[in-house]
Design a protein around this motif. Sequence first.
Motif, short mmCIF file in Angstrom:
data_model
loop_
_atom_site.label_atom_id
_atom_site.label_comp_id
_atom_site.label_asym_id
_atom_site.label_seq_id
_atom_site.Cartn_x
_atom_site.Cartn_y
_atom_site.Cartn_z
N UNK A 136 0.90 -1.16 0.14
CA UNK A 136 -0.05 -0.03 -0.05
C UNK A 136 1.02 1.26 0.02
N UNK A 137 0.36 2.34 -0.36
CA UNK A 137 0.86 3.79 -0.53
C UNK A 137 0.34 4.51 0.60
N UNK A 138 1.10 5.19 1.50
CA UNK A 138 0.44 6.24 2.58
C UNK A 138 1.06 7.34 2.35
N UNK A 139 0.65 8.52 2.92
CA UNK A 139 0.88 9.95 2.99
C UNK A 139 0.75 10.08 4.69
N UNK A 140 1.86 10.33 5.35
CA UNK A 140 1.61 10.48 6.68
C UNK A 140 2.20 12.16 7.01
#
Length: 158
Positions: A28-32
Motif C-alpha cells: 500500500x502507499x501512504x501519506x503521513x
Amino acid sequence: MFKVGIALTILGMVWLAVIFDEADKISDIFSLKSSDSTEIEMNFEGKDIGYYKIYLPEFSGEEVFVQILDQNQNIISDEIVETKMSVGYFNFEGGTYVAKITNLSNDQINLEVEFGDTNSLEMIIPGIVTLAGGLMIIIASYIKLRDYRIEQPDENIS
C-alpha cells in the motif's frame, strides 16, 4: 561442467524468484503527516519468516518508526528507518500480524509499504540447486586455471 553449473545456478535463481513472488503479501502507499501513524495487517498461516519493506520515494533525511505486532499486540520487531528503503524480517507462528508505521519527522512523507510472507521453507530445494551450480562453476574454473601457464619473454640483456 562449467556450462551445467551456470544452467543450475540460473535455474535455481529463477525458481527462488518465482517462489518469493507467489508468496502472500500486501502493499500500500501512504501519506503521513508529522507524528501520524498508519497500520497494515495481514493474516499469516503456519510458522515461517515474514518481512516488511518500507520505501520512501522522496527521501531527504526523514525518519520512520516501524513496529511489528502479533495478534496479542506484543511487539515482535521494531526499527527506526533512516534510509530510502529498508527491509526487515520477523518470525511468525500464524495469526494476524500488524505493521505499525509512525512518521518521526516534522514534514509530511509519502511511503510505500510491502508486508508479507517470504515462503522460506519452500526455498530450501532451489537454494541447494543454486549452491550446487555455484560450486560446479568454482570447481570447473579451478580445474581450468590450475594448469594455466603464462610464458614470459626472455629478457633482452644488452
